[in-house]
Design a protein around this motif. Structure first.
Motif, mmCIF file in Angstrom:
data_model
loop_
_atom_site.group_PDB
_atom_site.id
_atom_site.type_symbol
_atom_site.label_atom_id
_atom_site.label_comp_id
_atom_site.label_asym_id
_atom_site.label_seq_id
_atom_site.Cartn_x
_atom_site.Cartn_y
_atom_site.Cartn_z
ATOM 1 N N PRO A 245 -7.703 -13.283 4.009
ATOM 2 C CA PRO A 245 -8.189 -12.290 4.382
ATOM 3 C C PRO A 245 -7.846 -10.765 3.817
ATOM 4 C CG PRO A 245 -7.716 -13.100 6.416
ATOM 5 C CD PRO A 245 -6.856 -14.026 5.631
ATOM 6 N N PRO A 246 -8.302 -10.060 3.116
ATOM 7 C CA PRO A 246 -7.456 -9.106 2.730
ATOM 8 C C PRO A 246 -7.101 -7.945 3.844
ATOM 9 C CG PRO A 246 -10.171 -9.361 1.120
ATOM 10 C CD PRO A 246 -9.185 -10.116 2.500
ATOM 11 N N ARG A 247 -6.209 -7.421 3.502
ATOM 12 C CA ARG A 247 -5.725 -6.254 4.821
ATOM 13 C C ARG A 247 -6.419 -4.921 4.148
ATOM 14 N NH1 ARG A 247 -4.296 -10.707 5.235
ATOM 15 N NH2 ARG A 247 -2.434 -11.888 6.303
ATOM 16 N N GLY A 248 -6.239 -4.278 5.307
ATOM 17 C CA GLY A 248 -6.417 -2.872 5.523
ATOM 18 C C GLY A 248 -4.933 -2.165 4.677
ATOM 19 N N PRO A 249 -5.501 -1.145 4.705
ATOM 20 C CA PRO A 249 -4.134 -0.119 4.312
ATOM 21 C C PRO A 249 -2.854 -0.113 5.363
ATOM 22 C CG PRO A 249 -5.806 1.709 3.784
ATOM 23 C CD PRO A 249 -6.270 -0.195 4.112
ATOM 24 N N TRP A 250 -1.844 -0.097 4.574
ATOM 25 C CA TRP A 250 -0.818 0.822 6.125
ATOM 26 C C TRP A 250 0.027 0.517 5.024
ATOM 27 C CZ3 TRP A 250 3.705 -2.725 6.057
ATOM 28 C CH2 TRP A 250 3.308 -3.559 5.408
ATOM 29 N N GLU A 251 1.428 1.032 6.111
ATOM 30 C CA GLU A 251 2.703 2.064 5.853
ATOM 31 C C GLU A 251 3.880 1.985 7.112
ATOM 32 O OE1 GLU A 251 3.108 6.231 5.548
ATOM 33 O OE2 GLU A 251 1.783 5.749 3.559
ATOM 34 N N LYS A 252 4.555 2.177 6.971
ATOM 35 C CA LYS A 252 6.222 1.444 8.234
ATOM 36 C C LYS A 252 6.904 2.767 7.637
ATOM 37 C CE LYS A 252 2.792 -0.883 10.594
ATOM 38 N NZ LYS A 252 2.336 -0.207 12.102
ATOM 39 N N TRP A 253 7.813 3.155 8.099
ATOM 40 C CA TRP A 253 8.994 3.369 7.685
ATOM 41 C C TRP A 253 9.843 2.876 8.532
ATOM 42 C CZ3 TRP A 253 10.185 7.326 4.783
ATOM 43 C CH2 TRP A 253 11.889 7.642 4.481
ATOM 44 N N ILE A 254 10.984 1.839 7.632
ATOM 45 C CA ILE A 254 11.800 1.224 8.357
ATOM 46 C C ILE A 254 13.615 1.904 7.911
ATOM 47 C CG2 ILE A 254 10.382 -0.566 8.754
ATOM 48 C CD1 ILE A 254 11.877 -2.026 6.264
ATOM 49 N N ASP A 255 13.542 1.459 8.742
ATOM 50 C CA ASP A 255 15.398 1.861 8.825
ATOM 51 C C ASP A 255 16.933 1.594 7.696
ATOM 52 O OD1 ASP A 255 17.882 3.512 10.321
ATOM 53 O OD2 ASP A 255 18.689 1.559 10.311
ATOM 54 N N SER A 256 16.116 0.451 7.512
ATOM 55 C CA SER A 256 17.009 -0.588 6.554
ATOM 56 C C SER A 256 16.654 0.148 4.726
ATOM 57 C CB SER A 256 16.845 -2.263 6.664
ATOM 58 O OG SER A 256 14.800 -2.400 6.114
ATOM 59 N N ILE A 257 15.455 -0.102 4.482
ATOM 60 C CA ILE A 257 15.774 0.672 3.519
ATOM 61 C C ILE A 257 14.827 1.994 2.844
ATOM 62 C CG2 ILE A 257 15.610 -2.112 1.834
ATOM 63 C CD1 ILE A 257 12.770 -1.758 1.933
ATOM 64 N N SER A 258 13.789 2.770 3.939
ATOM 65 C CA SER A 258 12.831 3.416 3.447
ATOM 66 C C SER A 258 13.723 4.908 2.845
ATOM 67 C CB SER A 258 11.648 3.977 4.575
ATOM 68 O OG SER A 258 10.834 2.760 4.515
ATOM 69 N N GLN A 259 15.361 4.821 3.486
ATOM 70 C CA GLN A 259 15.595 6.232 2.916
ATOM 71 C C GLN A 259 15.732 5.928 1.033
ATOM 72 O OE1 GLN A 259 19.188 7.579 3.791
ATOM 73 N NE2 GLN A 259 19.266 7.432 6.373
ATOM 74 N N ALA A 260 15.804 5.051 0.721
ATOM 75 C CA ALA A 260 15.863 4.349 -0.616
ATOM 76 C C ALA A 260 14.175 4.902 -0.816
ATOM 77 C CB ALA A 260 16.412 3.430 -0.221
ATOM 78 N N ILE A 261 13.489 4.391 -0.936
ATOM 79 C CA ILE A 261 12.154 4.312 -1.124
ATOM 80 C C ILE A 261 10.276 4.450 -0.925
ATOM 81 C CG2 ILE A 261 12.820 1.095 -2.378
ATOM 82 C CD1 ILE A 261 11.367 0.275 -0.208
ATOM 83 N N GLY A 262 11.170 5.455 0.782
ATOM 84 C CA GLY A 262 10.076 5.679 0.892
ATOM 85 C C GLY A 262 9.606 4.716 2.158
ATOM 86 N N PRO A 263 8.314 5.342 2.545
ATOM 87 C CA PRO A 263 7.266 3.883 3.597
ATOM 88 C C PRO A 263 6.955 3.085 2.610
ATOM 89 C CG PRO A 263 6.143 5.994 2.440
ATOM 90 C CD PRO A 263 7.299 5.959 2.470
ATOM 91 N N VAL A 264 6.848 1.483 3.293
ATOM 92 C CA VAL A 264 6.647 -0.089 3.030
ATOM 93 C C VAL A 264 5.167 0.323 3.463
ATOM 94 C CG1 VAL A 264 6.725 -1.961 3.105
ATOM 95 C CG2 VAL A 264 8.769 -1.248 3.463
ATOM 96 N N ARG A 265 4.357 -0.075 2.096
ATOM 97 C CA ARG A 265 2.990 0.139 1.734
ATOM 98 C C ARG A 265 2.577 -1.280 1.865
ATOM 99 N NH1 ARG A 265 4.629 5.351 0.183
ATOM 100 N NH2 ARG A 265 3.199 6.816 1.078
ATOM 101 N N GLY A 266 1.960 -1.751 2.358
ATOM 102 C CA GLY A 266 0.960 -2.781 1.960
ATOM 103 C C GLY A 266 0.422 -3.316 0.701
ATOM 104 N N GLY A 267 0.745 -4.301 0.329
ATOM 105 C CA GLY A 267 0.390 -3.893 -1.181
ATOM 106 C C GLY A 267 1.537 -3.833 -2.230
ATOM 107 N N GLY A 268 2.405 -3.263 -1.807
ATOM 108 C CA GLY A 268 3.651 -2.369 -2.393
ATOM 109 C C GLY A 268 4.327 -3.392 -3.283
#
Length: 263
Positions: free
Chosen positions: A77-100
């Motif tokens: 089933p499809p997920r709703g929108p979400w985003e997470k800030w994680i230490d390993s990569i978010s400084q570089a790419i910003g928050p990780v977003r669902g569907g990205g």
């Protein structure tokens, strides 16, 4: 037949146009193509009176199932929108977003991707980690070392069928109900499937976007996947050039006890 309200289905192997093609309400052209020894079946919708035409559907004939269309394979089933800030990569790419879709171009990024998997799993997300060349148990142990969990699956592309390769991913997503997909060593698809691998990845990424599943793809070199990505990190000799919605960033890759991209 029409005045009697009787449906007529005609099957022919003749390739040249016939009067039936002009009076038919629907015209479907079946095609079997062979490229590099790989069979690919398509159904072209040439004419569909009152409906959309001019497109094709991929299909295969599976033992015990008969004709199976790619669009009809089970999906989670499809997920709703979400985003997470994680230490390993978010400084570089910003928050990780669902569907990205995030593309990492470099060999030897297993520690970083395992850290990404661990961090996202600690956020309550189900992670499916697919490896094309590494030992699955070693990757699973590395994710656990970073304090997380992932379903790690070794994938072996087979030259006999593009369809079965894509079906294998959809089957696993439906079984695991994963929120995150990490694919490491995707170069193997290009060695086996050639140019078709770009279309395979495009199809998969478009479907994953619709489902809201975030995708991380790792390759040794870009094969034309940059245009599909929301962010691209090219890592070389401890340095990283990152392209994202925020522009171009120069970062460094720290690969010690806590691998991450620092900008």
């Amino acid at each position: 037949f029409k005045p009697s309200n009787i449906d007529f289905v005609g099957i022919a192997e003749e390739e040249s146009a016939t009067p039936l093609e002009y009076i038919a309400d629907n015209l479907l052209r079946m095609e079997l193509r062979l490229e590099n020894g790989v069979a690919e079946r398509r159904m072209y919708v040439m004419k569909a009176r009152g409906r959309r035409a001019g497109y094709y559907l991929e299909l295969d004939i599976l033992e015990g199932q008969g004709v199976v269309f790619l669009d009809d394979l089970p999906r989670p089933p499809p997920r709703g929108p979400w985003e997470k800030w994680i230490d390993s990569i978010s400084q570089a790419i910003g928050p990780v977003r669902g569907g990205g879709m995030y593309l990492f171009v470099c060999r030897g990024l297993t520690p970083l991707l395992a850290k990404v998997a661990a961090e996202l799993s600690r956020e309550g997300l189900k992670v499916l980690y697919r490896v094309f060349s590494r030992d699955a148990s070693a990757v699973s142990a590395l994710v656990e070392k970073f304090g997380g969990k992932a379903i790690v699956q070794r994938v072996e592309p087979r030259p006999q069928s593009h369809f079965m390769h894509i079906k294998g991913l959809y089957d696993t997503l439906a079984e695991t109900n994963a929120d995150v997909l990490i694919s490491e060593g995707v170069d193997a698809e290009f060695f086996i499937y050639g140019r078709k691998a770009v279309e395979i990845n495009r199809q998969e990424i478009e479907e994953l976007r619709k489902l809201g599943i975030v995708t991380f793809v790792n390759v040794d070199k870009d094969f034309g996947l940059k245009s599909l990505a929301d962010a691209v990190a090219i890592v070389k000799a401890g340095k990283a050039v990152v392209y994202s919605a925020r522009g171009r960033s120069l970062c460094r890759y720290e690969g010690d006890a806590a691998p991450r991209l620092v900008c």
